[in-house]
Design a protein around this motif. Sequence first.
Motif, short mmCIF file in Angstrom:
data_model
loop_
_atom_site.label_atom_id
_atom_site.label_comp_id
_atom_site.label_asym_id
_atom_site.label_seq_id
_atom_site.Cartn_x
_atom_site.Cartn_y
_atom_site.Cartn_z
N VAL A 410 0.84 -1.20 0.00
CA VAL A 410 0.00 0.00 0.00
C VAL A 410 0.87 1.25 0.00
N PHE A 411 1.92 1.25 0.82
CA PHE A 411 2.79 2.41 0.92
C PHE A 411 3.72 2.56 -0.30
N ALA A 412 3.64 1.62 -1.22
CA ALA A 412 4.40 1.73 -2.47
C ALA A 412 3.57 2.31 -3.60
N THR A 413 2.31 2.69 -3.32
CA THR A 413 1.42 3.23 -4.35
C THR A 413 1.66 4.73 -4.55
N PRO A 414 1.11 5.31 -5.64
CA PRO A 414 1.40 6.70 -6.02
C PRO A 414 1.20 7.76 -4.94
N PRO A 415 0.12 7.73 -4.13
CA PRO A 415 -0.06 8.85 -3.18
C PRO A 415 1.10 9.03 -2.21
N PHE A 416 1.87 7.96 -1.96
CA PHE A 416 2.96 8.04 -1.00
C PHE A 416 4.32 8.25 -1.65
N ASN A 417 4.36 8.22 -2.99
CA ASN A 417 5.65 8.28 -3.68
C ASN A 417 5.69 9.32 -4.79
N ASN A 418 4.78 9.19 -5.74
CA ASN A 418 4.77 10.13 -6.87
C ASN A 418 3.46 9.96 -7.62
N CYS A 419 2.58 10.95 -7.52
CA CYS A 419 1.26 10.84 -8.15
C CYS A 419 1.16 11.80 -9.33
N ALA A 420 0.10 11.60 -10.13
CA ALA A 420 -0.06 12.37 -11.36
C ALA A 420 -0.58 13.78 -11.12
N GLY A 421 -1.23 14.03 -10.01
CA GLY A 421 -1.78 15.36 -9.73
C GLY A 421 -2.71 15.32 -8.54
N TRP A 422 -3.12 16.50 -8.08
CA TRP A 422 -3.97 16.55 -6.88
C TRP A 422 -5.32 15.89 -7.10
N THR A 426 -4.33 8.62 -7.33
CA THR A 426 -4.12 7.17 -7.44
C THR A 426 -3.33 6.78 -8.69
N GLU A 427 -3.01 7.75 -9.54
CA GLU A 427 -2.28 7.46 -10.77
C GLU A 427 -0.80 7.79 -10.59
N PRO A 428 0.08 6.95 -11.10
CA PRO A 428 1.52 7.22 -10.96
C PRO A 428 1.92 8.47 -11.74
N GLY A 429 2.81 9.27 -11.15
CA GLY A 429 3.28 10.48 -11.80
C GLY A 429 4.46 10.21 -12.72
N THR A 430 4.73 11.16 -13.60
CA THR A 430 5.82 11.03 -14.56
C THR A 430 6.94 12.03 -14.30
N GLU A 431 6.75 12.88 -13.30
CA GLU A 431 7.77 13.89 -13.01
C GLU A 431 8.99 13.25 -12.36
N ILE A 432 10.18 13.80 -12.67
CA ILE A 432 11.41 13.30 -12.07
C ILE A 432 11.42 13.60 -10.57
N VAL A 433 11.02 14.83 -10.24
CA VAL A 433 10.88 15.20 -8.82
C VAL A 433 9.53 14.67 -8.34
#
Length: 654
Positions: A410-422, A426-433
Amino acid sequence: MAVHIFRRDATYYWRRRTPIALAKVICRPHVFMSLRTTSLALARRLASKLDGIFEDAAMLAEEARLDLSQAQLDGMLRSVVTKHLGKLERVAAAAKSFEGFDPDRAMVEDKRALWTYRLLDAQGAFAVVRPADRASMLADGMSEGDIEAVQDHLAMLRINEMVPTKPHILRRMLDQVNAEPNAMNMAQTQSIYFRGMKLALAAVERRYGGERLEDQDFVDRLVTLPIAESFEARPIQSEPSAEETPPQSLHVKELLKFVQGIVAGKAKDDLWDEKTQRQVRSIADLLVKFLLQDQRIDDLNLVRQEHMARFVDFLRHDIYTHYGRSSRDKYRTIAELREIAAEKGQNKRGIERDTLNRHLGFLGQIFGYASVRGANALEKIDLSKLRVKGKSKRARNARPKLEIDKLKAVFATPPFNNCAGWDRLTEPGTEIVPVIFHCALYFVPILIYYTGCRREELCGLMVDDVIVDNGNIPYLHIAKNARRRIKNDQSQRNIPLHPEMLRLNFLQYLRAIKALGYGLLFPDLFSPSSRSPLGDRFYKEFKPILQAAGVNEKGLGAHAVRHLFGAQLKKRMVTEEERADLLGHGGESETSERYCEPHEVATLMQFVMKLPVITADLEPQDIHLLPWVAERQVAPFSQPSRSKSAGATILSRE
């Protein structure tokens, strides 16, 4: 250009005239759809496939008997007339029992309703009073006031979404005659429904004029029946003695006055909070409605054990599991509630055992209150016999267990690491930062694991419930506050914050929220247009995260994380009493005050530190609030038309 396709704004479309047999089923003269392509070659291939499918459908429609037979139409009409004629006669019989009953007035009201459904039968669901209809109504002896009442009745039916008739009602009528619920059959069934209502209402002389066709020669036929076929008359009982004198009549609706009395007393003694008061009023309203509409009882002193048993059966089997979540449920009849439940699956009918027993507990207190205030018959009803009892599972097996590896996922999902937007947490982000938004969805799951708190205890925290100025260890003070209650007295406690919470900048988040003037620690869960618990909003956002991490088993949610907290401490030899202090399962002694001695929190911290750290892979980030939270705007999921003026007081600091 290929046959049946054409081009519009660079996109190709497919269009076919519907054969008569198929048109009867779908009620459309043409079938038209976008092929979603700008390539002519691809459009031709798609059109060829659609032509084949379309021809097969047309052939099936020609061979199948999908339209209604005359026998099926007659059967549905007979059912509608019988059902509503009986209902109207019961209403008329009840009205006649009241002093001052005016049969002429009743006939006028039924005649208005008759004309309403006569227009619906003639014109359909969008019927209006046309000049010709007005002339016919005047010729029938109706006044201008009556005509205006008919227009109001049509408007009321549409406003309350009773016209057109609910699809599930029409589908049930088709099911009764084993007919397909296709578009044409649904349209015919709607017409049959309006016609049946019209015929039932037309029998006004039967209800109020005493003209019943079956009364003709009834006496002659009765006296010619063999004695064996007639019913024996019951012996006339003697007048009851003074001790047996029945109690004074008390209308069923008087029960609601008793409810107001007991609620006021419990609220004054601070025993029932607002939520409990709403629950008590709700179950009492439903009981009164059931007694009047289903059991046909209007005297409270005629209520018996068997009536309450039928009410329990209704709650267990004939009502939607989520009854009460819709504001419309309060205004629905018992028959409508049964119809809604019938549309649901078997696992969606009936309230749960614990909820039923809680309702019976409330009703038991109401009956006790009412029985000493005039409703003597209620004292004889033993609701404890109606409680649902059974062998419960062992506590440790009552809920499925959440494995620690699944929580790590669960803690490896996008909200805790890198998401696509506010708005795409729930979607993984593509930004380097990494893009992380600090909100309830980020902090609450981590807090549940490291504190063991209940979902609502955390979602309803105020900023002042996070104590940072009483010793060296910051902690959460779990107690009743302006936004939510707690489960019981033992739930009031203080939980130290694990170092992981500090590493992930929880205190920086606290300062940011406090600087904006919020009272709630997680304002992103609040909507001024909803009274639902804040935890419900959190779970709506958290459930997709669980599913994305492969946690799909029923019962594995936020509460399962709390169980994992307790299980991990038990494995590390933390005693039962010590775990109870953290989980809020404490003993019977009075709970601690808001500010406790620092060494007490330090002792609890020793227990918390035994938890395995499962968030080490999460990188701390500068606090990044949701844009609308940072700008103090109303939640985007709020419904402004239903906003409550009191909502702003929750957002602002007290």
